[in-house]
Design a protein around this motif. Sequence first.
Motif, mmCIF file in Angstrom:
data_model
loop_
_atom_site.group_PDB
_atom_site.id
_atom_site.type_symbol
_atom_site.label_atom_id
_atom_site.label_comp_id
_atom_site.label_asym_id
_atom_site.label_seq_id
_atom_site.Cartn_x
_atom_site.Cartn_y
_atom_site.Cartn_z
ATOM 1 N N ASP A 115 0.858 -1.187 0.000
ATOM 2 C CA ASP A 115 0.000 0.000 0.000
ATOM 3 C C ASP A 115 0.895 1.237 0.000
ATOM 4 O O ASP A 115 1.729 1.404 0.910
ATOM 5 N N VAL A 116 0.741 2.083 -1.005
ATOM 6 C CA VAL A 116 1.537 3.303 -1.130
ATOM 7 C C VAL A 116 0.604 4.505 -1.020
ATOM 8 O O VAL A 116 -0.354 4.629 -1.800
ATOM 9 N N VAL A 117 0.891 5.361 -0.057
ATOM 10 C CA VAL A 117 0.059 6.560 0.126
ATOM 11 C C VAL A 117 0.953 7.777 0.251
ATOM 12 O O VAL A 117 2.071 7.683 0.774
ATOM 13 N N PRO A 118 0.502 8.928 -0.227
ATOM 14 C CA PRO A 118 1.287 10.159 -0.052
ATOM 15 C C PRO A 118 1.206 10.620 1.404
ATOM 16 O O PRO A 118 0.230 10.375 2.106
ATOM 17 N N CYS A 119 2.258 11.280 1.855
ATOM 18 C CA CYS A 119 2.263 11.825 3.204
ATOM 19 C C CYS A 119 3.113 13.089 3.206
ATOM 20 O O CYS A 119 3.794 13.399 2.229
ATOM 21 N N SER A 133 2.596 17.139 -0.998
ATOM 22 C CA SER A 133 2.613 15.763 -0.486
ATOM 23 C C SER A 133 3.375 14.822 -1.393
ATOM 24 O O SER A 133 2.834 13.853 -1.936
ATOM 25 N N VAL A 136 6.294 9.580 0.476
ATOM 26 C CA VAL A 136 5.582 8.311 0.297
ATOM 27 C C VAL A 136 5.699 7.470 1.566
ATOM 28 O O VAL A 136 6.785 7.339 2.132
ATOM 29 N N ARG A 137 4.573 6.921 1.981
ATOM 30 C CA ARG A 137 4.581 5.886 3.019
ATOM 31 C C ARG A 137 4.154 4.580 2.356
ATOM 32 O O ARG A 137 3.055 4.491 1.800
ATOM 33 N N ALA A 138 5.034 3.583 2.404
ATOM 34 C CA ALA A 138 4.755 2.293 1.762
ATOM 35 C C ALA A 138 4.684 1.203 2.835
ATOM 36 O O ALA A 138 5.584 1.091 3.660
ATOM 37 N N THR A 139 3.624 0.415 2.794
ATOM 38 C CA THR A 139 3.406 -0.655 3.780
ATOM 39 C C THR A 139 3.316 -1.991 3.071
ATOM 40 O O THR A 139 2.464 -2.188 2.187
ATOM 41 N N ARG A 159 8.099 6.944 -4.714
ATOM 42 C CA ARG A 159 7.415 5.641 -4.720
ATOM 43 C C ARG A 159 8.369 4.536 -5.152
ATOM 44 O O ARG A 159 8.419 3.454 -4.538
#
Length: 215
Positions: A115-119, A133, A136-139, A159
């Motif tokens: 899961d990649v979301v901007p932060c 923003s 990137v926060r990648a989980t 990313r």
Amino acid sequence: MTGVHLLMSAGRGPQECAWAVAELAARLEAEAAGLGLATRRVQTVPGDHRSTYRSVLLHIGGADAGRFAATWTGTLCWQAPSPYRTGAGRRNWYVIARPCDLDAPSTPFTEADVDVVPCRTGGPGGQNRNKVSTAVRATHRPSGLVVVVDTERQFGQNRRLALDLLRRRLGEGDAAAGRAIEAARWHIHDELVRGDPVRVERPVRPGPGPLPGRR
């Protein structure tokens, strides 16, 4: 491959213990065959004498492999006079047998599991970064590993770096787990304690032959 790996080791014992490993491994294999279990010698370390082993790594396969391996786990004793030293009073030769892991883990990595979301993060140029923003926060969902990357000014570049970082850290974790498995396997060689064996095995004495004059 299903089943159990069992490591049988002479530890730091004398040459007779390497002889005992060979005899006990053969005894285990014969007993397993009688129960319908399959055995395979994965690795052997030879002793000083022919057909002796400092250690034997066995794979035991079958529905009851774990239960069978448990009956051979712990200190084992081969009780017989030394074939190398005449007149030696000692008859008990001890070895250690323990189940062990063999294969290092390999964590699969696919982008679909991430899961990649901007932060937003601070630091140099933080005002612009916070506004757009680009961080990137990648989980990685299967492992729960999380990384945050904000080194570049473009979201796409961060990313890509985040995915590479996740892949690298998962590989490092697998490598560390592999080293721990290998260290645990080597530790078994030093676990041998003389006395209080879980099994005592002896050579099988040949049965009496036919009486003279009879067939």
